[in-house]
Design an enzyme around this catalytic site. Structure first.
Site, PDB file in Angstrom:
ATOM      1  NE  ARG A 236      11.523   3.830   2.729  1.00 54.57           N
ATOM      2  CZ  ARG A 236      11.046   2.886   3.555  1.00 54.57           C
ATOM      3  NH1 ARG A 236      10.627   1.754   3.066  1.00 54.57           N
ATOM      4  NH2 ARG A 236      10.979   3.109   4.841  1.00 54.57           N
ATOM      5  CD  GLU A 265       3.571   3.460   3.610  1.00 52.76           C
ATOM      6  OE1 GLU A 265       3.706   2.330   4.121  1.00 52.76           O
ATOM      7  OE2 GLU A 265       4.114   3.778   2.557  1.00 52.76           O
ATOM      8  CG  HIS A 284       4.579  -0.116   1.630  1.00 55.19           C
ATOM      9  ND1 HIS A 284       5.230   0.769   2.467  1.00 55.19           N
ATOM     10  CD2 HIS A 284       5.562  -0.794   0.981  1.00 55.19           C
ATOM     11  CE1 HIS A 284       6.546   0.627   2.334  1.00 55.19           C
ATOM     12  NE2 HIS A 284       6.759  -0.328   1.424  1.00 55.19           N
TER      13      HIS A 284
END
Length: 327
Positions: A236, A265, A284
């Site tokens: 994370r 993000e 990601h």
């Protein structure tokens, strides 16, 4: 982990209401036709529709709408499933304290993320990013690469993803140590982390986001690492103090890093992270392979069928810890 299912409505009554927090493309739930009353919500409508739902499918796993909507008035779903490995985006004190069962997508992303980490290790060891840069510039720059076999890795996070990463690295003949929340056979505890990081050529973050792991990779931790070591985060974004990593790379405290997750993000075009020396940035995507959304949808349908039959659910999250307990 399994848990007694909260159970659907009696067979003689109406089918349970399944509320989906939408994201495109929508999940394929055709197998549940006639067995669930499927409704949809977005961030603006979730709060008003939660009280009527028996089950909530958090398909938009980038949204924090559940955490904001859950404390409202009225009944709440008996079961919440998120189509992600992490659950920090939906947990709030009210959900944690409730009887609602929370499940996650444990098992879907393990092998893809492990493959991605192995690819990053090889790419950094063989200096592939600069090779591509020199190719685009039409420059012939001979260099020497690093041998991966015989190096050491410290994988932080001993869940299925971390364990699969460790297996993939061992296949490359990398000596790998796993660090978990508590020490047990084959897994080191947090007290060993600094010592293992100081010896590692590769430090890989694959831990869940909890109060204990938030910001754990800070200036002190990057200072522990060898100048020749590299850092990879596929866990994370909030595990890392990004300013501390930027300092470590700029001052050459460490040789390089790769981030697939970030505190905010998507990463904005003005972020200084884009231009840091020795940093590989990816959006990601480490766990996302062709067909991954179909796998997530099928996993949920199979879980729903267990719930419908009154069988124990799989992938049940310990809401106090913030992840699915396991070996």
């Amino acid at each position: 982990m399994t848990s007694p299912a909260p159970g659907p409505s009696p067979a003689s009554g109406p089918p349970p209401t399944l509320l989906v927090l939408d994201a495109e493309p929508l999940p394929r739930l055709g197998r549940l036709t006639g067995r669930a009353r499927i409704e949809h919500a977005d961030e603006s409508t979730l709060a008003e529709r939660l009280p009527s739902a028996d089950v909530l499918l958090v398909w938009d796993f980038t949204s924090h709408a559940v955490r904001r909507a859950w404390p409202g008035e009225g009944p709440r779903p008996r079961w919440v499933h998120t189509a992600s490995a992490g659950v920090d985006h939906l947990m709030c004190p009210e959900l944690t304290a409730s009887d609602t069962v929370v499940t996650n997508a444990r098992g879907i992303f393990d092998q893809p993320i492990a493959e991605y980490v192995a690819a990053l290790v090889l790419a950094m060891a063989k200096d592939l990013p600069r090779t591509l840069d020199f190719q685009r510039a039409r420059e012939w720059r001979h260099r020497e690469g690093q041998r991966v076999a015989g190096t050491r890795a410290c994988v932080v996070g001993s869940g299925p993803i971390g364990r699969t990463i460790a297996r993939s690295l061992k296949a490359l003949d990398v000596t790998t140590a796993l660090v978990g929340r508590v020490p047990r056979t084959g897994i080191h505890g947090p007290d060993d982390l600094d010592r293992l990081m100081a010896r590692a050529d590769w430090v890989i973050a694959a831990a869940p986001l909890t109060e204990q792991t938030h910001g754990m990779f800070d200036t002190r931790r990057f200072g522990v690492m060898q100048p020749s070591a590299r850092f990879i985060n596929v866990g994370r974004g909030q595990l890392v103090v990004e300013e501390a990593l930027a300092e470590a790379l700029t001052k050459r405290w460490i040789a390089g890093a790769a981030l697939d997750v970030f505190e905010d993000e998507p990463l904005g075009p003005d972020s200084p992270l884009w231009g840091l020396p020795g940093l590989i940035v990816s959006p990601h995507m480490s766990g996302d392979t062709i067909g991954w959304r179909d796998e997530l949808g099928l996993q949920f349908v199979e879980l729903y069928e267990r719930w419908e039959a009154g069988r124990p659910l799989l992938n049940v999250v310990d809401k106090q810890r913030g992840y699915v307990p396991g070996r």
